[in-house]
Structures are given as structure tokens and as C-alpha cells.
Enzyme design. Structure first.
Site, PDB file in Angstrom:
ATOM      1  N   SER A  24       0.835  -1.217   0.000  1.00  0.00           N
ATOM      2  CA  SER A  24       0.000   0.000   0.000  1.00  0.00           C
ATOM      3  C   SER A  24       0.867   1.262   0.000  1.00  0.00           C
ATOM      4  O   SER A  24       0.603   2.214  -0.741  1.00  0.00           O
ATOM      5  CB  SER A  24      -0.795   0.067   1.301  1.00  0.00           C
ATOM      6  OG  SER A  24      -2.057  -0.424   1.147  1.00  0.00           O
ATOM      7  N   ARG A  28       1.640   4.333  -2.957  1.00  0.00           N
ATOM      8  CA  ARG A  28       1.459   5.758  -2.648  1.00  0.00           C
ATOM      9  C   ARG A  28       2.767   6.513  -2.802  1.00  0.00           C
ATOM     10  O   ARG A  28       2.793   7.631  -3.309  1.00  0.00           O
ATOM     11  CB  ARG A  28       0.941   5.915  -1.211  1.00  0.00           C
ATOM     12  CG  ARG A  28      -0.525   5.515  -1.062  1.00  0.00           C
ATOM     13  CD  ARG A  28      -0.823   5.195   0.379  1.00  0.00           C
ATOM     14  NE  ARG A  28      -2.245   4.994   0.644  1.00  0.00           N
ATOM     15  CZ  ARG A  28      -2.919   3.883   0.359  1.00  0.00           C
ATOM     16  NH1 ARG A  28      -2.312   2.876  -0.248  1.00  0.00           N
ATOM     17  NH2 ARG A  28      -4.197   3.780   0.666  1.00  0.00           N
ATOM     18  N   GLY A  95      -5.651  -3.287  -7.813  1.00  0.00           N
ATOM     19  CA  GLY A  95      -6.827  -2.481  -7.499  1.00  0.00           C
ATOM     20  C   GLY A  95      -6.429  -1.131  -6.906  1.00  0.00           C
ATOM     21  O   GLY A  95      -7.095  -0.121  -7.140  1.00  0.00           O
ATOM     22  N   ARG A 124     -13.711  -5.791 -11.422  1.00  0.00           N
ATOM     23  CA  ARG A 124     -13.822  -4.958 -10.215  1.00  0.00           C
ATOM     24  C   ARG A 124     -14.400  -3.582 -10.557  1.00  0.00           C
ATOM     25  O   ARG A 124     -13.823  -2.841 -11.343  1.00  0.00           O
ATOM     26  CB  ARG A 124     -12.452  -4.842  -9.539  1.00  0.00           C
ATOM     27  CG  ARG A 124     -11.920  -6.212  -9.143  1.00  0.00           C
ATOM     28  CD  ARG A 124     -10.570  -6.159  -8.499  1.00  0.00           C
ATOM     29  NE  ARG A 124     -10.613  -5.562  -7.172  1.00  0.00           N
ATOM     30  CZ  ARG A 124      -9.542  -5.412  -6.404  1.00  0.00           C
ATOM     31  NH1 ARG A 124      -8.350  -5.794  -6.842  1.00  0.00           N
ATOM     32  NH2 ARG A 124      -9.653  -4.868  -5.216  1.00  0.00           N
ATOM     33  N   SER A 168     -13.163   2.972   2.872  1.00  0.00           N
ATOM     34  CA  SER A 168     -12.214   2.430   1.906  1.00  0.00           C
ATOM     35  C   SER A 168     -10.998   3.335   1.842  1.00  0.00           C
ATOM     36  O   SER A 168     -11.110   4.516   1.513  1.00  0.00           O
ATOM     37  CB  SER A 168     -12.855   2.324   0.520  1.00  0.00           C
ATOM     38  OG  SER A 168     -11.843   2.279  -0.469  1.00  0.00           O
ATOM     39  N   GLN A 170      -8.675   3.093  -0.287  1.00  0.00           N
ATOM     40  CA  GLN A 170      -8.360   3.411  -1.685  1.00  0.00           C
ATOM     41  C   GLN A 170      -9.192   4.588  -2.174  1.00  0.00           C
ATOM     42  O   GLN A 170      -8.669   5.507  -2.804  1.00  0.00           O
ATOM     43  CB  GLN A 170      -8.630   2.187  -2.566  1.00  0.00           C
ATOM     44  CG  GLN A 170      -7.689   1.035  -2.270  1.00  0.00           C
ATOM     45  CD  GLN A 170      -7.983  -0.197  -3.086  1.00  0.00           C
ATOM     46  OE1 GLN A 170      -9.066  -0.339  -3.661  1.00  0.00           O
ATOM     47  NE2 GLN A 170      -7.033  -1.104  -3.150  1.00  0.00           N
ATOM     48  N   ASP A 322      -7.472  -7.034   4.634  1.00  0.00           N
ATOM     49  CA  ASP A 322      -6.740  -8.016   3.823  1.00  0.00           C
ATOM     50  C   ASP A 322      -6.365  -9.265   4.613  1.00  0.00           C
ATOM     51  O   ASP A 322      -5.896 -10.252   4.034  1.00  0.00           O
ATOM     52  CB  ASP A 322      -5.490  -7.370   3.221  1.00  0.00           C
ATOM     53  CG  ASP A 322      -5.869  -6.323   2.182  1.00  0.00           C
ATOM     54  OD1 ASP A 322      -6.948  -6.444   1.577  1.00  0.00           O
ATOM     55  OD2 ASP A 322      -5.093  -5.370   1.991  1.00  0.00           O
ATOM     56  N   LYS A 349     -12.727  -7.929  -4.070  1.00  0.00           N
ATOM     57  CA  LYS A 349     -11.257  -7.929  -4.027  1.00  0.00           C
ATOM     58  C   LYS A 349     -10.732  -8.697  -5.248  1.00  0.00           C
ATOM     59  O   LYS A 349     -11.466  -8.907  -6.200  1.00  0.00           O
ATOM     60  CB  LYS A 349     -10.769  -8.519  -2.708  1.00  0.00           C
ATOM     61  CG  LYS A 349     -11.128  -7.671  -1.492  1.00  0.00           C
ATOM     62  CD  LYS A 349     -10.403  -6.339  -1.505  1.00  0.00           C
ATOM     63  CE  LYS A 349     -10.811  -5.462  -0.348  1.00  0.00           C
ATOM     64  NZ  LYS A 349     -10.389  -4.069  -0.543  1.00  0.00           N
ATOM     65  N   ARG A 353     -13.660 -12.758  -2.268  1.00  0.00           N
ATOM     66  CA  ARG A 353     -12.888 -13.406  -1.198  1.00  0.00           C
ATOM     67  C   ARG A 353     -13.750 -14.071  -0.141  1.00  0.00           C
ATOM     68  O   ARG A 353     -13.238 -14.896   0.611  1.00  0.00           O
ATOM     69  CB  ARG A 353     -11.932 -12.401  -0.530  1.00  0.00           C
ATOM     70  CG  ARG A 353     -10.611 -12.350  -1.209  1.00  0.00           C
ATOM     71  CD  ARG A 353      -9.507 -11.742  -0.361  1.00  0.00           C
ATOM     72  NE  ARG A 353      -8.385 -11.459  -1.249  1.00  0.00           N
ATOM     73  CZ  ARG A 353      -7.616 -10.405  -1.181  1.00  0.00           C
ATOM     74  NH1 ARG A 353      -7.820  -9.495  -0.248  1.00  0.00           N
ATOM     75  NH2 ARG A 353      -6.630 -10.247  -2.029  1.00  0.00           N
TER      76      ARG A 353
HETATM   77  C1  S3P Z   1      -5.747  -0.656   0.140  1.00  0.00           C
HETATM   78  C2  S3P Z   1      -6.914  -0.579   0.822  1.00  0.00           C
HETATM   79  C3  S3P Z   1      -7.777  -1.745   1.067  1.00  0.00           C
HETATM   80  C4  S3P Z   1      -7.071  -3.059   0.799  1.00  0.00           C
HETATM   81  C5  S3P Z   1      -6.228  -3.054  -0.426  1.00  0.00           C
HETATM   82  C6  S3P Z   1      -5.216  -1.929  -0.389  1.00  0.00           C
HETATM   83  C7  S3P Z   1      -4.985   0.572  -0.072  1.00  0.00           C
HETATM   84  O1  S3P Z   1      -8.890  -1.629   0.226  1.00  0.00           O
HETATM   85  O2  S3P Z   1      -7.980  -4.115   0.718  1.00  0.00           O
HETATM   86  O3  S3P Z   1      -5.533  -4.276  -0.556  1.00  0.00           O
HETATM   87  O4  S3P Z   1      -3.803   0.504  -0.439  1.00  0.00           O
HETATM   88  O5  S3P Z   1      -5.560   1.650   0.134  1.00  0.00           O
HETATM   89  P1  S3P Z   1     -10.137  -0.710   0.624  1.00  0.00           P
HETATM   90  O6  S3P Z   1      -9.827  -0.027   1.918  1.00  0.00           O
HETATM   91  O7  S3P Z   1     -10.280   0.280  -0.437  1.00  0.00           O
HETATM   92  O8  S3P Z   1     -11.261  -1.684   0.759  1.00  0.00           O
END
Ligand code: S3P
Length: 434
Positions: A24, A28, A95, A124, A168, A170, A322, A349, A353
Site C-alpha cells: 500500500s 502511494r 486495485g 472490479r 475504503s 483506496q 486483507d 477484491k 474473497r
Molecule cells: C488498500 C486498501 C484496502 C485493501 C487493499 C489496499 C490501499 O482496500 O484491501 O488491498 O492501499 O488503500 P479498501 O480499503 O479500499 O477496501
């Protein structure tokens, strides 16, 4: 090519391995680095399929990105230096890249880009980012209105208040990145706390970003000001070895330098509640609204022992998202029932999942039922073993391998190669401990 591997029942796991770099935070770090006018070195960048997709995407966008022994060196384009002419960006299986990058693209002065990925990505939905970005004035065109490939058009964005229907990390990050170039402040209200790596990184980069209660606010920025970013170890990857250390009898293992940002350590708290012996210097949630600047790290020391069932409630889900498949695995080895609620997000996911975990663990002898928004496991003290198909999902593949070590007959994992999406050294590290 799909690879199959057999994971035999193991004797006690012993020893110490470094946690691989956080996926993650690597995504970023590369994106934020590319938004700088000056070069930024990302130390300990994850060299795995997902984060290589991000590096490749940045090259397509005109950044110069170089993997060096001391990290990923990114010579970026600046915050508003992109001018796409219809390029296609391949997000691979990621994703996170698919959700974060459009925030930056949509806020460029001109341009348009097509984002596409593998078969899993094409299943997705992108609605969750399309909605807030459209409210900001962006234009996205998705296949059948919902799916990749989709086109992001650049445009002038305005700041909004966005009340997230679902927590979320993301989606929050996408909107925050778009907010860096919107007119007026951007505010996101979270129904539950999700990972806050973007907030911490932007704060370190000099952006005006602050929290009040459930909301994060960001102001537009002229430029970003980091020259280096440090990526800590990935708790979500380390969690597989932590789980192995908890369920293979007699084990005692240490995972080194794991990121222990409190918005990521839900799994450790759930496991402790189940009776797991875990030691580490975990970050505590701040008392007020302060956004911590740093990403703390700690060694995590785990010993196997008896476990009992627990219930994971909705508010814990984003902090454990996760690792929920591993909660199910621990549940199989625990006494009593383990229930996860409010996790319908798991259905979108890398695989569905909920179904994949239920099918996978049942095939190994687990007593587990799917519910609409989670699952319920009846612990039987162990698993028989058998065959588990990863269905192209890296976390399923690693789940099967760990289950194999702790099972009676071992587990054959079909599609073990997909572990390389997030953790290329997984088998090597497992071998070190076994
Ligand atoms: C992630 C946030 C999570 C996670 C993904 C990575 C991220 O998803 O499941 O593997 O890097 O922000 P969400 O919080 O969007 O569900």
C-alpha cells in the site's frame, strides 16, 4: 503459467525473517514521488508485480523511474505536468493503482487516459471512485458503466464534501489526491477509520491536511516537498507468517521491522483476542484528531498456542480487511465459533474473497459458512488438508500454503505463483522458518 506446489505438514517453525516492503505504502510513495518537481528516492520500495505496475504506469505518464539498490528513484512530472493523449495504462492486477491514479489524472489541466488491467481487474467496479470524482467535476467513462477499461478525462475540479457510503482507504486516497488540485477544500467523511498512509505521506510532503472527527480535509497544494520516502515492512504480508507461527504447534517466529500503523494492525488485535501470544510495540490510536507524521515499525514476536473463537465487527473490518481470510484460518484451528460481519467489501477484491475463502477452507476440511457480508467458522481444532485453488488471488495462494503447514495431510496449492503479486519471497521466507 499456473504453478502448483505442495505444502507438507511442518514441525515447529523457528527463526526470524524481515517483513517485505509494504505494498500500500509503496504504491502511494511512487505516485506521490512522481507528483514532485524534484527527484524523490523511495527506500525499500516493494519489487513485486503490483508495485511494478505502478512504476510502469508512471513511466507511461512520462516520469523517469529507476530501480536502484538503495530504492526506487522517481524523477517525476510535478503535480500538474501530465498531458495524456489517450495513452492506455496497464494496472495489471492492482486495485490500488486502479483506484488511486485516477484522482491524480482527473485533476490535470488537460488530457485523457484509458486504464485497463488483467481479467480480475476487469471484474472490479470503478463506481466507488467514479462517484466522488464526478461530484468534483471529473469525467469517467467505464465499460458497461461500471468496469475497466475506463477512460479518465482531465478537467477543472472543485472541492467537495464526500460522505463515504463504505470505509475504503483506496477511495479516500483517490479523493485526497484529486483534492490536491481542486478549487476549494476537499472533505471526506469516513463511516469507519481506514488506513491513513496517504494522509501521513501528504502531511510529510507539506500539504495542508487535517482531520476533524470522522472527516479528513485537504487543501489544494502548489508543490510537494519530500526528497525521500521510507517504506516500512508490510503487515498484510507478514500476517501469513504470523498466522503460521500461531497454528503450527510449538512454533516461535519473529517478523522484523513490520509497519505497525494502528490503522493496519486490526488482525493482531483480533488474534490477541483469540488468545494468540503476540509481542510487539504496536502504535496506539491517537487520542485526538492529530495525523501522525511517521509510519512506525516494530518486530513482531509470535508463539503458537491454543486459540478460541471471536467476532469481528464492522468497525474493525477496514483495519483488518486483507487479513480476514487469515481470521477464517485461525478460526478453523480455534475452539468455538469465529464470525466476521460487515465485510461485503471482500466480494470485490482480487477474487470474491468471501466465496473463495469458504470454498478453499471447506475443501481442506474446514467447517465454514458464507454469509452475505462475511463468514462463520466452527473451529474443529485443525484442518485435514487437500487441494486449494488460488483463483488467481495472491492472498488465497498464501492462505493455502500456511494451511498446508498446519494441516494433517498437507495442501496442494494450484496457482501458487500469484503470491508474487505482493510477496515474491513468500516461499523462501516460509522455508527459512520451516
Ligand atoms: C488498500 C486498501 C484496502 C485493501 C487493499 C489496499 C490501499 O482496500 O484491501 O488491498 O492501499 O488503500 P479498501 O480499503 O479500499 O477496501
Amino acid at each position: 503459467m499456473t504453478q502448483t506446489a505442495h505444502f507438507q505438514p511442518a514441525g515447529p517453525l523457528q527463526g526470524s525473517v524481515p517483513a517485505p516492503p509494504d505494498k500500500s505504502i509503496s504504491h502511494r510513495a511512487a505516485l506521490v514521488a512522481a507528483m514532485h518537481d524534484e527527484p524523490v528516492l523511495v527506500h525499500n520500495y516493494l519489487d513485486a508485480a503490483d508495485t511494478n505496475s505502478t512504476a510502469a504506469a508512471l513511466r507511461t505518464l512520462g516520469a523517469v523511474v529507476e530501480m536502484r539498490p538503495d530504492g526506487l528513484l522517481v524523477r517525476g512530472t510535478g503535480l500538474r505536468g501530465l498531458d495524456g493523449v489517450g495513452e492506455t495504462i496497464d494496472v495489471g492486477n492492482s486495485g490500488t493503482l486502479m483506484r488511486l491514479l485516477p484522482g491524480w489524472l482527473a485533476s490535470q489541466p488537460t488530457g485523457s487516459w484509458t486504464l485497463d488491467g488483467d481479467a480480475s481487474i476487469r471484474r472490479r467496479p470503478v463506481d466507488r471512485i467514479a462517484r466522488p470524482l464526478s461530484m468534483m467535476g471529473a469525467r469517467l467513462e467505464a465499460t458497461d458503466g461500471h468496469f475497466p477499461p475506463f477512460v479518465v478525462h482531465a478537467g477543472r475540479l472543485r472541492g467537495i464534501e464526500y460522505v463515504q457510503p463504505q470505509a475504503s482507504g483506496q477511495v479516500k486516497s483517490c479523493v485526497l489526491l484529486a483534492g490536491l488540485q481542486a478549487e476549494g477544500d476537499t472533505r471526506i467523511v469516513e463511516p469507519a477509520r481506514s488506513r491513513d498512509h496517504t494522509e501521513r505521506m501528504l502531511l510529510r510532503a507539506g500539504v495542508r491536511i487535517w482531520r476533524d472527527g470522522p472527516a479528513v480535509n485537504v487543501c489544494a497544494a502548489d508543490e510537494l516537498g519530500l526528497d525521500a520516502i521510507e517504506v516500512p515492512g508490510d503487515l498484510s504480508s507478514a500476517a501469513f507468517l504470523i498466522a503460521a507461527g500461531l497454528i503450527v504447534p510449538g512454533s516461535h517466529v519473529v517478523l522484523e521491522e513490520v509497519g505497525v500503523n494502528w490503522t493496519r494492525t486490526g488482525f493482531l488485535r483480533v488474534a490477541e483476542r483469540m488468545g494468540a501470544a503476540i509481542e510487539g510495540d504496536l502504535e496506539q490510536p491517537p487520542l485526538g484528531d492529530e495525523i501522525p507524521l511517521l509510519e512506525p515499525v516494530s518486530d513482531i514476536d509470535v508463539s503458537a498456542g491454543p486459540l478460541s473463537g471471536t467476532t469481528v465487527e464492522s468497525y474493525e473490518v477496514p483495519l483488518t480487511i486483507d487479513e480476514l481470510p487469515l481470521v477464517a484460518l485461525l478460526g478453523c484451528f480455534a475452539e468455538g465459533e469465529t464470525v466476521v460481519r460487515g465485510a461485503d467489501e471482500l466480494r470485490v477484491k482480487e477474487s470474491d474473497r468471501i466465496q473463495a475463502v469458504v470454498d478453499g477452507l471447506r475443501g481442506l476440511g474446514g467447517e465454514i459458512e458464507a454469509t452475505e457480508d462475511g463468514f462463520a467458522v466452527t473451529g474443529t481444532g485443525g484442518l485435514r488438508g487437500g487441494v486449494l485453488d488460488s483463483q488467481g488471488d495472491h492472498r488465497l495462494a498464501m492462505l493455502g500454503a500456511v494451511a498446508g503447514l498446519a494441516s494433517e495431510e498437507g495442501v496442494r496449492v494450484i496457482g501458487i505463483d500469484v503470491a508474487a503479486v505482493s510477496y515474491p519471497q513468500f516461499r523462501e521466507h516460509l522455508g527459512t522458518l520451516a
